[in-house]
Design an enzyme around this catalytic site. Structure first.
Site, PDB file in Angstrom:
ATOM      1  N   GLU A 195     -28.076 -14.370  22.463  1.00  0.00           N
ATOM      2  CA  GLU A 195     -27.431 -13.138  22.006  1.00  0.00           C
ATOM      3  C   GLU A 195     -28.055 -11.959  22.740  1.00  0.00           C
ATOM      4  O   GLU A 195     -29.251 -11.969  23.047  1.00  0.00           O
ATOM      5  CB  GLU A 195     -27.625 -13.010  20.485  1.00  0.00           C
ATOM      6  CG  GLU A 195     -27.378 -11.649  19.891  1.00  0.00           C
ATOM      7  CD  GLU A 195     -25.932 -11.204  20.026  1.00  0.00           C
ATOM      8  OE1 GLU A 195     -25.731 -10.033  20.388  1.00  0.00           O
ATOM      9  OE2 GLU A 195     -25.024 -12.024  19.798  1.00  0.00           O
TER      10      GLU A 195
ATOM     11  N   CYS B 258     -11.504 -12.885  19.857  1.00  0.00           N
ATOM     12  CA  CYS B 258     -10.921 -11.755  19.120  1.00  0.00           C
ATOM     13  C   CYS B 258      -9.935 -10.984  19.992  1.00  0.00           C
ATOM     14  O   CYS B 258      -9.491  -9.899  19.614  1.00  0.00           O
ATOM     15  CB  CYS B 258     -12.011 -10.824  18.582  1.00  0.00           C
ATOM     16  SG  CYS B 258     -13.060 -10.092  19.863  1.00  0.00           S
TER      17      CYS B 258
ATOM     18  N   CYS C  47      -1.753   5.774   7.043  1.00  0.00           N
ATOM     19  CA  CYS C  47      -3.072   5.222   7.344  1.00  0.00           C
ATOM     20  C   CYS C  47      -2.975   4.262   8.527  1.00  0.00           C
ATOM     21  O   CYS C  47      -2.045   3.456   8.617  1.00  0.00           O
ATOM     22  CB  CYS C  47      -3.624   4.496   6.121  1.00  0.00           C
ATOM     23  SG  CYS C  47      -5.177   3.623   6.413  1.00  0.00           S
TER      24      CYS C  47
ATOM     25  N   ASN D 257     -24.387 -17.416  12.915  1.00  0.00           N
ATOM     26  CA  ASN D 257     -23.228 -17.779  12.089  1.00  0.00           C
ATOM     27  C   ASN D 257     -22.774 -19.214  12.324  1.00  0.00           C
ATOM     28  O   ASN D 257     -22.483 -19.945  11.374  1.00  0.00           O
ATOM     29  CB  ASN D 257     -22.082 -16.807  12.394  1.00  0.00           C
ATOM     30  CG  ASN D 257     -20.927 -16.929  11.424  1.00  0.00           C
ATOM     31  OD1 ASN D 257     -21.117 -16.967  10.213  1.00  0.00           O
ATOM     32  ND2 ASN D 257     -19.716 -16.977  11.951  1.00  0.00           N
TER      33      ASN D 257
ATOM     34  N   GLN E  54     -18.484 -11.267  10.353  1.00  0.00           N
ATOM     35  CA  GLN E  54     -17.029 -11.354  10.293  1.00  0.00           C
ATOM     36  C   GLN E  54     -16.545 -10.693   9.004  1.00  0.00           C
ATOM     37  O   GLN E  54     -17.111 -10.903   7.938  1.00  0.00           O
ATOM     38  CB  GLN E  54     -16.581 -12.814  10.345  1.00  0.00           C
ATOM     39  CG  GLN E  54     -16.973 -13.544  11.609  1.00  0.00           C
ATOM     40  CD  GLN E  54     -16.218 -13.060  12.835  1.00  0.00           C
ATOM     41  OE1 GLN E  54     -15.281 -12.279  12.752  1.00  0.00           O
ATOM     42  NE2 GLN E  54     -16.629 -13.540  14.013  1.00  0.00           N
TER      43      GLN E  54
ATOM     44  N   CYS F 159       0.826  -1.204   0.000  1.00  0.00           N
ATOM     45  CA  CYS F 159       0.000   0.000   0.000  1.00  0.00           C
ATOM     46  C   CYS F 159       0.864   1.260   0.000  1.00  0.00           C
ATOM     47  O   CYS F 159       1.800   1.386   0.803  1.00  0.00           O
ATOM     48  CB  CYS F 159      -0.923   0.012   1.222  1.00  0.00           C
ATOM     49  SG  CYS F 159      -1.979   1.473   1.319  1.00  0.00           S
TER      50      CYS F 159
END
Length: 447
Positions: free
Chosen positions: A328, A402, A81, A312, A278, A75
């Site tokens: 959930e 995560c 960035c 999912n 995701q 990039c």
């Protein structure tokens, strides 16, 4: 005693490690120095720009001896960035560093180690992001609109023209969005645009993607016409958001739902343009497959899927188990999960809206027993709901993470307090070229 480095001082050092945020770590007289852009194994010159009690921060001046894993970033905006921080490190070395971070966290925080380390789940290294939130800003000094991710460690929108990690169809979106917003009367009233894409349709030029414009004022009729024309030209659905998530509305009625498939296309899930999915399609497909394989559900099993989102994992598990229960906290997602189950003809799946961070107040579903459990919590982890494990007594549990720190903490609870054994763990390359560590772990109850 460690000598305090002076601000602006230029020194040389060997880089010995990689920090969790992608900076190289050197040690000067016993004190750590975090060096932006440096890699382990390198001899570098650096300039100190910030002193802290525990560590100093520095910028890279020169690489004297490069790492064999150093590569040229693809990039043109890398370093400015803030979207990526590891493009200068070879992909295999990125994965190795993330695997080390996962195992180090498990040992240091959780006091556990997996019986086996899984090979990383990998996918495309570029053009993988199907979800993103881009900042938009009219900059008076430049006399134009900028669109893209934020600058690294700064609140400003980076001046970028192309993003190499967005899906190829969106790679030049920063340029196109900037030109569009600059032409609108609302050019100073659009702070962000969200990008969401489902699986591509069979027909070319399909509309299986959406852009959600956050608008802080009412668009004029001319604005609306320009937005609609932009949608037609780029084959994307356009949505406007004037307030909270409940204000997201389509610019034009009758647009088809976004969707993606898992489980070898046997399960298709519909989602809205601001729903959580995701970001990496290929890794999500592999992740669902791996989770099902590790859980090994049978037609006699009752399965609990916590933090289930749109379903999912739930729906693929429902195709194999006697029954599956998804829970959930977001009631809107629960409603969509139920609709996805009906749409896929999965009648043995039930869904409940409950706050999993307050286990004492959960509903009747929590009073039952389960043979298998799947956990896919947010960054905070799932420590609170683990209190229910003695009641459920599953023989196996798969944890999708995560954040390696919260996984490690929860692994310590599962092993130390609830009698599980960590039989396997490994990373998933959900976010190549970033420092995000996504992982999967499997726990089995000791005999």
């Amino acid at each position: 005693m460690a000598r305090d480095l002076k601000l602006g001082e230029v020194l040389e050092a060997d880089v010995v490690d990689l920090a969790h945020d992608g900076r190289g770590i050197a040690r000067m007289e016993g004190k750590a120095v975090f060096i932006e852009g440096a890699l382990p194994g390198e001899r570098v010159r650096f300039r100190v720009f910030k002193r802290r009690r525990q560590l100093d921060e520095a910028g890279l001046v020169e690489v004297l001896t490069p790492s064999p894993d150093r590569v040229i970033p693809k990039c043109a905006h890398f370093g400015i960035c803030g979207g990526c921080s590891l493009q200068h490190l070879a992909p295999a070395a990125q994965l190795a560093a993330k695997q080390r971070q996962l195992l180090d966290n498990l040992e240091r925080i959780g006091r556990v180690a997996p019986d086996r380390v899984f090979a990383p789940l990998t996918g495309p290294e570029w053009a993988y992001r199907r979800r993103a939130r881009l900042g938009v800003r009219y900059v008076h000094k430049k006399g134009r609109v900028l669109a893209g991710f934020r600058e690294r460690e700064k609140p400003y929108v980076a001046d970028i023209h192309r993003c190499e990690v967005l899906l190829e169809r969106f790679a030049a979106l920063p340029t196109h969005l900037a030109a569009l917003v600059e032409s609108l009367s609302l050019r100073e009233k659009i702070p962000q645009v969200e990008v969401a894409a489902g699986d591509p349709e069979a027909a070319p030029g399909d509309y299986s993607a959406a852009l959600v414009f956050r608008v802080m004022d009412t668009p004029t009729r001319e604005d609306l016409e320009k937005l609609e024309e932009f949608g037609r030209r780029h084959a994307v659905q356009i949505f406007l958001q004037s307030g909270g998530l409940d204000t997201v509305s389509p610019l034009r009625e009758g647009q088809s739902a976004l969707s993606y498939s898992v489980d070898e296309d046997r399960v298709t899930l519909e989602f809205g343009p601001v729903d959580f999915i995701q970001v990496n399609r290929d890794i999500n497909v592999s992740m669902v497959k791996k989770a099902v394989e590790l859980l090994e559900p049978t037609s006699a099993d009752s399965v609990l899927d916590l933090f289930c989102g749109l379903g999912n994992f739930t729906l693929s598990l429902g195709k194999r188990a006697r029954r599956v229960v998804g829970v959930e906290g977001d009631a809107a997602l629960v409603a969509k999960a139920r609709a996805n189950a009906v749409r896929n003809g999965i009648a043995n799946a039930s869904f409940h809206a409950d706050n999993l961070f307050e286990p004492a107040r959960t509903g009747a579903w929590a009073q039952e027993a389960y043979d298998l459990v799947l956990l896919d919590p947010p960054r905070a982890g799932a420590a609170e709901i683990l209190e229910r494990m003695p009641q459920w007594r599953p023989r196996r549990l798969v944890y999708i993470s995560c954040h390696p720190g919260s996984l490690a903490r929860d692994a310590g609870i599962l092993v130390g307090a609830h009698g599980f054994q960590l039989t396997g763990a490994g990373v998933m390359d959900m976010f190549p070229h970033t420092t995000h560590v996504e992982s999967i772990a499997v726990f089995e109850r000791g005999i």
